[in-house]
Design an enzyme around this catalytic site. Sequence first.
Site, PDB file in Angstrom:
ATOM      1  N   ILE A 160     -35.273 -22.391 -30.569  1.00  0.00           N
ATOM      2  CA  ILE A 160     -34.321 -21.284 -31.285  1.00  0.00           C
ATOM      3  C   ILE A 160     -34.100 -20.157 -30.481  1.00  0.00           C
ATOM      4  CG2 ILE A 160     -34.120 -20.163 -33.480  1.00  0.00           C
ATOM      5  CD1 ILE A 160     -34.322 -23.475 -33.608  1.00  0.00           C
ATOM      6  N   GLY A 161     -33.600 -20.472 -29.197  1.00  0.00           N
ATOM      7  CA  GLY A 161     -33.107 -19.032 -28.293  1.00  0.00           C
ATOM      8  C   GLY A 161     -31.777 -18.899 -28.251  1.00  0.00           C
ATOM      9  N   TYR A 170       0.825  -1.252  -0.034  1.00  0.00           N
ATOM     10  CA  TYR A 170      -0.086  -0.273  -0.044  1.00  0.00           C
ATOM     11  C   TYR A 170       1.015   1.266   0.082  1.00  0.00           C
ATOM     12  CZ  TYR A 170      -4.377   2.484   0.795  1.00  0.00           C
ATOM     13  OH  TYR A 170      -5.367   3.416   0.681  1.00  0.00           O
ATOM     14  N   LYS A 219     -20.220 -20.490 -10.249  1.00  0.00           N
ATOM     15  CA  LYS A 219     -19.505 -20.413 -11.517  1.00  0.00           C
ATOM     16  C   LYS A 219     -18.117 -19.791 -11.122  1.00  0.00           C
ATOM     17  CE  LYS A 219     -20.231 -20.203 -16.212  1.00  0.00           C
ATOM     18  NZ  LYS A 219     -21.189 -20.543 -17.155  1.00  0.00           N
TER      19      LYS A 219
END
Length: 474
Positions: free
Chosen positions: A270-271, A114, A169
């Site tokens: 169909i996304g 720092y 995730k």
Amino acid sequence: MAKSLGSSTNIIIRIEIDKSKCTFAQVAQTIGESGGDIVAIDVIRSSGTVTLRDLTVNVFDGSVGDRIVGRLNQIEGMKVINVSDQTFLMHLGGKIEMQPKIPIRNRDDLSRVYTPGVARVCMAIHEDPNRAFTLTIKRDTVAVISDGTAVLGLGNIGPRAAMPVMEGKAMLFKQLAGVDAFPICLDTQDPDEIVRTIVAIAPGLGGINLEDISAPRCFDIERRLTEALDIPVFHDDQHGTAVVLLAGILNSLRIVGKKLEDCKVVLCGIGAAGMACTDILISAGAKKVIGVDRQGALVRTTAYENEAWNAYAAKTNPELEEGALADVIQGADIFIGVSGPGVLKRENVEAMAKDPIVFAMANPTPEIDPDEIEEIARIIATGRSDYPNQINNVLCFPGLFRGLLDCRASRVTENMKLAAAHAIAEVVSEDELSELYIIPSVFNDKVVPKVRDAVIDAAYADGVARRRDFRDKK
């Protein structure tokens, strides 16, 4: 007996039994009749009149747990004290934390990490912004970003409810590929504001993983971010699914002895994922892909209100086949489902070509129960971990981003996705390959390094790698 298509978990029920009014046998019978399976019993306290026990019970979903507790409470002399769910216990306080790489042990350490020492590092980056990759966490850091509009199969549940998915995730990024990932859930569903916000926080990041953003907004958001940023942007629901799908298809075709360019492929849904899967299949050589949605097969001779559908129809269905799924699936070699439960019927699979390949990837409930077609379909894959051949994005994104970060790629290219798919497929050796093993396990330690190396090679070939000396030192 067919597997349950629910999500199995364990709950721990603490009960108090008045021995003069109730026996444990009554408790066990009630749990069994309600759909639970007792897997462990712990006696917490016992006296001549009262016993306190913890029962670990396996249930297929939360509704079974609620039913068990409700029926236990009806037994005279039996009291449910507490119910805890092992999945919920794992989420208490969140699943990730930040830790320093270097401990601060004294005043000298403090002055280096720092003030005042850090000022020299700040000025070095100011003079050469590229040094941020070597002197900050940027070189190993990805943001996992969602607006909560398309979370799993739950729909638009909002940013707060999306956080457990993004945390999970981030755990996978770190454990599998050593990538530090920040879960960021935005409290806006305005594409303009989402793009502005991500661009504003990008300086400290090496890549952007978009997650669970609804279509068609996700297409525009990804495109605009790719144009605005000099770091890779990847919508995993689209491209991660597509990469792992292609890997599974490539190995399936090795088994049945067919070539992708000769196959009739019918894709339902169909996304975002369906469009990306179609794109990568076409890039890999597929000539005849027919997309089906609620209105039936998409055909370029029809004008749709959804512009994305018009663009999709323009590059698919070369023979202009029309009708519902049951019509166009006649003679198909491959079925790919990224839609919803129950849309595919046994008779549809019976109408397919010899050695049908069925990828029923709706999650958690596939387009058809695999047990219904196990003697008809040559190869079956799903999105579930309790069946063979799970098509799981975890096989793609850790290794992909490890490669992107290591060569400091500026963007994700189609060649990288193809390279990643082939790398995943090649992990399965000829000796291992079978109808029940077309895709490696997510815990196979060969996947991440193989995908990483393939992505790096593709990045250099496409001219988007900025670490020019990297391959010599790999």
